[in-house]
Write a protein that holds these residues in place. Structure first.
Motif, PDB file in Angstrom:
ATOM      1  N   ILE A 176       0.871  -1.173   0.000  1.00  0.00           N
ATOM      2  CA  ILE A 176       0.000   0.000   0.000  1.00  0.00           C
ATOM      3  C   ILE A 176       0.905   1.219   0.000  1.00  0.00           C
ATOM      4  O   ILE A 176       1.744   1.371   0.905  1.00  0.00           O
ATOM      5  CB  ILE A 176      -0.886   0.037   1.267  1.00  0.00           C
ATOM      6  CG1 ILE A 176      -1.533  -1.320   1.513  1.00  0.00           C
ATOM      7  CG2 ILE A 176      -1.880   1.196   1.181  1.00  0.00           C
ATOM      8  CD1 ILE A 176      -2.876  -1.550   0.952  1.00  0.00           C
ATOM      9  N   CYS A 177       0.745   2.069  -0.978  1.00  0.00           N
ATOM     10  CA  CYS A 177       1.585   3.267  -1.047  1.00  0.00           C
ATOM     11  C   CYS A 177       1.108   4.289  -0.010  1.00  0.00           C
ATOM     12  O   CYS A 177      -0.078   4.572   0.096  1.00  0.00           O
ATOM     13  CB  CYS A 177       1.552   3.884  -2.442  1.00  0.00           C
ATOM     14  SG  CYS A 177       2.607   5.354  -2.533  1.00  0.00           S
ATOM     15  N   MET A 178       2.064   4.808   0.713  1.00  0.00           N
ATOM     16  CA  MET A 178       1.739   5.806   1.720  1.00  0.00           C
ATOM     17  C   MET A 178       2.613   7.049   1.510  1.00  0.00           C
ATOM     18  O   MET A 178       2.937   7.767   2.446  1.00  0.00           O
ATOM     19  CB  MET A 178       1.938   5.197   3.117  1.00  0.00           C
ATOM     20  CG  MET A 178       0.992   5.707   4.173  1.00  0.00           C
ATOM     21  SD  MET A 178      -0.740   5.726   3.689  1.00  0.00           S
ATOM     22  CE  MET A 178      -1.071   3.979   3.562  1.00  0.00           C
ATOM     23  N   SER A 189       1.010 -11.139   2.261  1.00  0.00           N
ATOM     24  CA  SER A 189       1.770 -10.277   3.165  1.00  0.00           C
ATOM     25  C   SER A 189       1.424  -8.844   2.794  1.00  0.00           C
ATOM     26  O   SER A 189       1.075  -8.542   1.650  1.00  0.00           O
ATOM     27  CB  SER A 189       3.267 -10.550   3.092  1.00  0.00           C
ATOM     28  OG  SER A 189       3.731 -10.431   1.794  1.00  0.00           O
ATOM     29  N   LEU A 190       1.469  -8.001   3.800  1.00  0.00           N
ATOM     30  CA  LEU A 190       1.038  -6.620   3.628  1.00  0.00           C
ATOM     31  C   LEU A 190       2.167  -5.684   4.020  1.00  0.00           C
ATOM     32  O   LEU A 190       2.756  -5.815   5.088  1.00  0.00           O
ATOM     33  CB  LEU A 190      -0.187  -6.374   4.527  1.00  0.00           C
ATOM     34  CG  LEU A 190      -0.807  -4.982   4.506  1.00  0.00           C
ATOM     35  CD1 LEU A 190      -1.344  -4.658   3.109  1.00  0.00           C
ATOM     36  CD2 LEU A 190      -1.939  -4.914   5.528  1.00  0.00           C
ATOM     37  N   GLU A 191       2.439  -4.752   3.122  1.00  0.00           N
ATOM     38  CA  GLU A 191       3.546  -3.831   3.364  1.00  0.00           C
ATOM     39  C   GLU A 191       3.116  -2.412   3.038  1.00  0.00           C
ATOM     40  O   GLU A 191       2.304  -2.196   2.143  1.00  0.00           O
ATOM     41  CB  GLU A 191       4.718  -4.245   2.461  1.00  0.00           C
ATOM     42  CG  GLU A 191       6.035  -3.659   2.844  1.00  0.00           C
ATOM     43  CD  GLU A 191       7.113  -4.089   1.844  1.00  0.00           C
ATOM     44  OE1 GLU A 191       8.069  -3.325   1.675  1.00  0.00           O
ATOM     45  OE2 GLU A 191       6.976  -5.156   1.221  1.00  0.00           O
ATOM     46  N   ARG A 192       3.683  -1.477   3.759  1.00  0.00           N
ATOM     47  CA  ARG A 192       3.439  -0.064   3.512  1.00  0.00           C
ATOM     48  C   ARG A 192       4.695   0.452   2.826  1.00  0.00           C
ATOM     49  O   ARG A 192       5.797   0.198   3.289  1.00  0.00           O
ATOM     50  CB  ARG A 192       3.251   0.565   4.897  1.00  0.00           C
ATOM     51  CG  ARG A 192       3.290   2.014   4.987  1.00  0.00           C
ATOM     52  CD  ARG A 192       3.388   2.391   6.480  1.00  0.00           C
ATOM     53  NE  ARG A 192       3.202   3.797   6.590  1.00  0.00           N
ATOM     54  CZ  ARG A 192       2.213   4.369   7.253  1.00  0.00           C
ATOM     55  NH1 ARG A 192       1.382   3.653   7.951  1.00  0.00           N
ATOM     56  NH2 ARG A 192       2.080   5.655   7.258  1.00  0.00           N
ATOM     57  N   VAL A 193       4.527   1.136   1.703  1.00  0.00           N
ATOM     58  CA  VAL A 193       5.712   1.611   0.980  1.00  0.00           C
ATOM     59  C   VAL A 193       5.626   3.117   0.723  1.00  0.00           C
ATOM     60  O   VAL A 193       4.548   3.712   0.767  1.00  0.00           O
ATOM     61  CB  VAL A 193       5.895   0.880  -0.379  1.00  0.00           C
ATOM     62  CG1 VAL A 193       6.221  -0.586  -0.160  1.00  0.00           C
ATOM     63  CG2 VAL A 193       4.674   1.025  -1.268  1.00  0.00           C
ATOM     64  N   ALA A 194       6.777   3.687   0.427  1.00  0.00           N
ATOM     65  CA  ALA A 194       6.826   5.103   0.070  1.00  0.00           C
ATOM     66  C   ALA A 194       6.462   5.229  -1.407  1.00  0.00           C
ATOM     67  O   ALA A 194       6.318   4.225  -2.102  1.00  0.00           O
ATOM     68  CB  ALA A 194       8.215   5.651   0.334  1.00  0.00           C
ATOM     69  N   CYS A 195       6.353   6.447  -1.885  1.00  0.00           N
ATOM     70  CA  CYS A 195       5.931   6.722  -3.266  1.00  0.00           C
ATOM     71  C   CYS A 195       6.566   5.779  -4.279  1.00  0.00           C
ATOM     72  O   CYS A 195       7.772   5.593  -4.298  1.00  0.00           O
ATOM     73  CB  CYS A 195       6.286   8.168  -3.632  1.00  0.00           C
ATOM     74  SG  CYS A 195       5.830   8.585  -5.318  1.00  0.00           S
ATOM     75  N   ILE A 196       5.712   5.189  -5.116  1.00  0.00           N
ATOM     76  CA  ILE A 196       6.231   4.288  -6.147  1.00  0.00           C
ATOM     77  C   ILE A 196       6.244   4.974  -7.507  1.00  0.00           C
ATOM     78  O   ILE A 196       6.482   4.336  -8.534  1.00  0.00           O
ATOM     79  CB  ILE A 196       5.418   2.981  -6.211  1.00  0.00           C
ATOM     80  CG1 ILE A 196       3.946   3.283  -6.498  1.00  0.00           C
ATOM     81  CG2 ILE A 196       5.559   2.187  -4.935  1.00  0.00           C
ATOM     82  CD1 ILE A 196       3.195   2.114  -7.058  1.00  0.00           C
ATOM     83  N   GLY A 197       5.930   6.253  -7.523  1.00  0.00           N
ATOM     84  CA  GLY A 197       6.046   7.030  -8.763  1.00  0.00           C
ATOM     85  C   GLY A 197       4.808   7.060  -9.632  1.00  0.00           C
ATOM     86  O   GLY A 197       4.896   7.386 -10.811  1.00  0.00           O
ATOM     87  N   CYS A 198       3.668   6.679  -9.091  1.00  0.00           N
ATOM     88  CA  CYS A 198       2.412   6.726  -9.857  1.00  0.00           C
ATOM     89  C   CYS A 198       1.443   7.686  -9.191  1.00  0.00           C
ATOM     90  O   CYS A 198       0.236   7.382  -9.096  1.00  0.00           O
ATOM     91  CB  CYS A 198       1.758   5.355  -9.927  1.00  0.00           C
ATOM     92  SG  CYS A 198       2.786   4.062 -10.561  1.00  0.00           S
ATOM     93  N   CYS A 199       1.910   8.812  -8.735  1.00  0.00           N
ATOM     94  CA  CYS A 199       1.089   9.717  -7.916  1.00  0.00           C
ATOM     95  C   CYS A 199      -0.204  10.140  -8.610  1.00  0.00           C
ATOM     96  O   CYS A 199      -1.210  10.384  -7.935  1.00  0.00           O
ATOM     97  CB  CYS A 199       1.896  10.953  -7.537  1.00  0.00           C
ATOM     98  SG  CYS A 199       3.431  10.554  -6.696  1.00  0.00           S
ATOM     99  N   MET A 200      -0.194  10.219  -9.950  1.00  0.00           N
ATOM    100  CA  MET A 200      -1.402  10.612 -10.685  1.00  0.00           C
ATOM    101  C   MET A 200      -2.531   9.609 -10.471  1.00  0.00           C
ATOM    102  O   MET A 200      -3.692   9.917 -10.694  1.00  0.00           O
ATOM    103  CB  MET A 200      -1.108  10.704 -12.186  1.00  0.00           C
ATOM    104  CG  MET A 200      -0.134  11.803 -12.557  1.00  0.00           C
ATOM    105  SD  MET A 200      -0.854  13.430 -12.357  1.00  0.00           S
ATOM    106  CE  MET A 200      -1.932  13.481 -13.770  1.00  0.00           C
TER     107      MET A 200
END
Ligand code: FES
Length: 149
Positions: free
Chosen positions: A69-71, A105-116
């Motif tokens: 999940i992008c956060m 499995s569930l992970e929180r990640v920083a910006c993956i570059g698809c902000c739009m």
């Protein structure tokens, strides 16, 4: 003699060893941590201390399906937190964890570059755009989850 250099180098050797184990197994199995303690002649608690201090180390195996999940800022501002809460609720685990059956499995990640496309969820490398708690539930149904109980 050379005592001064032994401590730091053994510390970095422990980290190198843990990295190698994680590469082989995908996480750090408990029995391997015990072996590392024996190998370096240090208490197990010291190895656990290293393994839990660095968030690069995983103490549980990854699930077959890896949900991120992008956060990053854009995702967070457009509802990512609610998606994350829905994911934890639906999967009955907390972020950073794996379901007991090792399916997810569930992970929180920083910006993956698809902000739009925010907020985004990534499942095994595939990006799911403009997620909401409801869309996440539907996504899980599509992945064959829901109904594990
Ligand atoms: S903040 Fe989520 S993709 Fe950029």
């Amino acid at each position: 003699m050379k005592k001064k250099e032994e401590q730091p180098s053994s510390g970095s050797k422990i980290i190198e060893t843990l990295i190698r184990i994680q590469k082989d197994f995908g996480y750090l199995p408990e029995e391997k941590l015990k072996e590392v303690a024996t190998l370096f002649g240090v208490p197990e608690s010291q190895i656990w201390g290293v393994a839990t201090f660095y968030n690069v180390f995983r103490l549980k195996p990854k699930g077959k399906t890896h949900i991120k999940i992008c956060m990053g800022t854009a995702c967070h501002l457009s509802g990512g937190e609610r998606v994350l809460e829905a994911a934890e609720r639906e999967l009955k685990i907390t972020v950073g964890d794996t379901t007991p059956d090792l399916r997810f499995s569930l992970e929180r990640v920083a910006c993956i570059g698809c902000c739009m496309l925010a907020p985004v969820v990534v499942v095994d490398g595939k990006v799911y755009p403009r997620m909401s708690p409801l869309k996440f539930e539907e996504l899980l149904i599509g992945l064959g989850e829901k109904g594990s109980d």
